[in-house]
Design an enzyme around this catalytic site. Structure first.
Site, PDB file in Angstrom:
ATOM      1  CB  CYS A 342     -13.150  -5.688  12.532  1.00 18.37           C
ATOM      2  SG  CYS A 342     -14.503  -6.844  12.370  1.00 18.37           S
ATOM      3  CE1 TYR A 371      -0.799   2.790  -8.758  1.00 22.65           C
ATOM      4  CE2 TYR A 371      -2.233   4.505  -9.638  1.00 22.65           C
ATOM      5  CZ  TYR A 371      -0.994   3.884  -9.583  1.00 22.65           C
ATOM      6  OH  TYR A 371       0.031   4.359 -10.350  1.00 22.65           O
TER       7      TYR A 371
HETATM    8  N1  LLP Z   1       6.177   5.655 -12.791  1.00 21.88           N
HETATM    9  C1  LLP Z   1       6.616   5.601 -11.524  1.00 21.88           C
HETATM   10  C2  LLP Z   1       8.059   5.557 -11.264  1.00 21.88           C
HETATM   11  C3  LLP Z   1       5.690   5.595 -10.464  1.00 21.88           C
HETATM   12  O1  LLP Z   1       6.126   5.562  -9.212  1.00 21.88           O
HETATM   13  C4  LLP Z   1       4.306   5.639 -10.741  1.00 21.88           C
HETATM   14  C5  LLP Z   1       3.314   5.617  -9.668  1.00 21.88           C
HETATM   15  C6  LLP Z   1       3.896   5.678 -12.093  1.00 21.88           C
HETATM   16  C7  LLP Z   1       4.863   5.695 -13.081  1.00 21.88           C
HETATM   17  C8  LLP Z   1       2.454   5.715 -12.512  1.00 21.88           C
HETATM   18  O2  LLP Z   1       1.799   6.850 -12.057  1.00 21.88           O
HETATM   19  P1  LLP Z   1       0.307   7.189 -12.564  1.00 21.88           P
HETATM   20  O3  LLP Z   1       0.380   7.484 -14.038  1.00 21.88           O
HETATM   21  O4  LLP Z   1      -0.551   6.029 -12.283  1.00 21.88           O
HETATM   22  O5  LLP Z   1      -0.052   8.375 -11.762  1.00 21.88           O
HETATM   23  N2  LLP Z   1      -1.635   4.159  -4.959  1.00 21.88           N
HETATM   24  C9  LLP Z   1      -1.765   5.560  -5.286  1.00 21.88           C
HETATM   25  C10 LLP Z   1      -0.888   5.939  -6.458  1.00 21.88           C
HETATM   26  C11 LLP Z   1       0.567   5.614  -6.248  1.00 21.88           C
HETATM   27  C12 LLP Z   1       1.424   5.931  -7.449  1.00 21.88           C
HETATM   28  C13 LLP Z   1       2.779   5.361  -7.300  1.00 21.88           C
HETATM   29  N3  LLP Z   1       3.624   5.538  -8.425  1.00 21.88           N
HETATM   30  C14 LLP Z   1      -3.238   5.864  -5.553  1.00 21.88           C
HETATM   31  O6  LLP Z   1      -4.064   4.962  -5.453  1.00 21.88           O
HETATM   32  O7  LLP Z   1      -3.595   7.011  -5.820  1.00 21.88           O
END
Ligand code: LLP
Length: 411
Positions: A342, A371
């Site tokens: 909602c 995510y």
């Molecule tokens: N290392 C650190 C310190 C981080 O903060 C993050 C992601 C990663 C690694 C991994 O990043 P990746 O390789 O997945 O880009 N919820 C958001 C993404 C938030 C990312 C937060 N930190 C989304 O759904 O797009």
């Protein structure tokens, strides 16, 4: 490359028809392909084969025990940001000496838990946190291995909510203050300085920001060396983007080609914290169409998955492809695909030109492995969905669908 393909008109995950899975486990359901997970992990791992390195999978992207366990078996470690993620990583059998702990709000309790677990290092995000870690380690009669997370002030050119390396960001320590902080750290009795860490953002689709950030980091590493502070681990964070729609993100191999010459001669272990690039395209969310309705100005496809199952479209205006689990004669419409929550912000797609599905049909929301489930909630008292892992022609439920009883546990 992923393993969600049509065989005739039917969407398969590896060798299993998606329809077969959801007819058994119901919808909404997250479905992951283990061969895709492994091949993505290996692609990253082999891109850096020439130098000592550890791939610490970012647990926040997907924290299911079976998936963490799969990476652990491949030799992977974990990038964690909470005591809960540490608990999961250890339960999944990940070697504590391959666990790195970031996050700006680590509590004393979490710090103690990580110290007792003998993790590889803390990625420290502020001077006061450093002091706290020193204190807690002292209390336990231990020495904490640390890296300082420096903020290199680089624009990753991605969504503002997932940019983390700009000056105005809450993450890390300003690179200009870092030298001073390192000097202080090296005098603390219960701290052992071992590394340097940076992470500039997520869903980055160019190589340039990674190179620019690494240049700044290496410059600091050299200055630290002059001061007698030796860096053994360079943690380059995560952030490599994936293809959701039209993006053309670089392959991990390209990242290797760009970064390897910069770091080759250094006597360091390289750490990466990839999340999305490993799991994003290895998972889908399958939902069933409940109703169709139209107003004078809009069409709506109403499905049984909502923002509580996949919040990315609502939160970041993120694009996820939506495909039919069984292709039929397509009549195209422009429609919103919306969930049962909602809230007007509850949508999986907005003004999407797509085939018109019929009630009862199953839809696959693509690129949902990162995510997706980890950001899901019980909003509107909706039990969280099941998760399924496919391996060749087999599949198994790796998290059962929550029940109503699960909803009130602890109340
Ligand atoms: N290392 C650190 C310190 C981080 O903060 C993050 C992601 C990663 C690694 C991994 O990043 P990746 O390789 O997945 O880009 N919820 C958001 C993404 C938030 C990312 C937060 N930190 C989304 O759904 O797009």
């Amino acid at each position: 490359m992923h393993q969600f393909n049509y065989v005739g008109n039917e969407l398969y995950c590896e060798k299993v028809p998606v329809k077969k899975i959801v007819e058994e486990v119901g919808t909404p359901a997250y479905i992951y392909s283990s061969s895709t997970l492994r091949s993505h992990y290996t692609a990253f791992d082999s891109a850096f084969a020439e130098v000592p390195h550890i791939i610490c999978f970012a647990v926040k992207a997907n924290s299911n025990l079976s998936i963490l366990g799969l990476f652990g078996k491949e030799g992977g470690g974990a990038d964690i940001v909470s005591g809960g993620e540490l608990f999961r990583a250890l339960k999944a059998g990940i070697d504590p000496q391959k666990i790195v702990f970031a996050g700006i709000g680590k509590t004393g309790e979490e710090i103690a838990y990580a110290l007792r677990s003998n993790i590889l290092m803390f990625n420290v995000e502020s001077p006061l946190e450093l002091k706290k870690i020193n204190e807690v380690a002292g209390g336990l009669g231990l020495k904490a291995r640390v890296a300082l997370r420096v903020n290199p002030d680089i624009d990753p050119k991605t969504h503002p909510y997932i940019s983390t390396g700009l000056k105005k960001s809450k993450f890390g320590i300003d690179i200009k203050q870092a030298l001073q902080e390192y000097q202080l750290a090296s005098t603390l009795p219960h701290i052992e300085v071992v590394g340097i860490h940076k992470h500039i953002g997520s869903q980055i689709t160019e190589i340039k920001p990674f190179v620019a950030a690494m240049e700044k980091i290496l410059d600091l590493v050299a200055r630290l060396k002059d001061e007698g502070i030796r860096i053994r681990y360079i943690d380059a964070g995560g952030g490599l983007g994936i293809r959701y729609g039209e993006e053309e993100p670089p392959h991990p191999r390209d990242l290797g080609i760009a970064l390897l010459p910069m770091i080759k001669g250094l006597d360091c272990t390289l750490i990466f914290e990839p999340g999305r690039v490993i799991v994003g395209n290895a998972g889908i969310l399958v939902t069933q169409v409940l109703y169709l309705k139209s107003s004078e100005v809009k069409n709506f496809v109403i499905v049984d998955a909502g923002m509580n199952d996949l919040i990315r479209p609502s939160l970041y205006d993120a694009h996820h492809e939506i495909l039919p689990v069984k292709k039929t004669q397509a009549v195209y419409i422009t429609t919103d695909v919306v969930g049962p929550i909602c809230e007007s912000g509850d949508f999986l797609a907005k003004d999407r030109k797509m085939f018109r599905p019929e009630p009862g049909e199953f839809l696959a929301v693509m690129s949902a492995g990162a995510y997706g489930f980890t950001m899901s909630s019980n909003y509107n008292s909706r039990p969280r969905s099941a998760e399924v892992l496919v391996e060749g022609d087999q599949y198994r439920v790796i998290r059962r669908r929550e029940s109503y009883e699960d909803l009130i546990r602890g109340e």
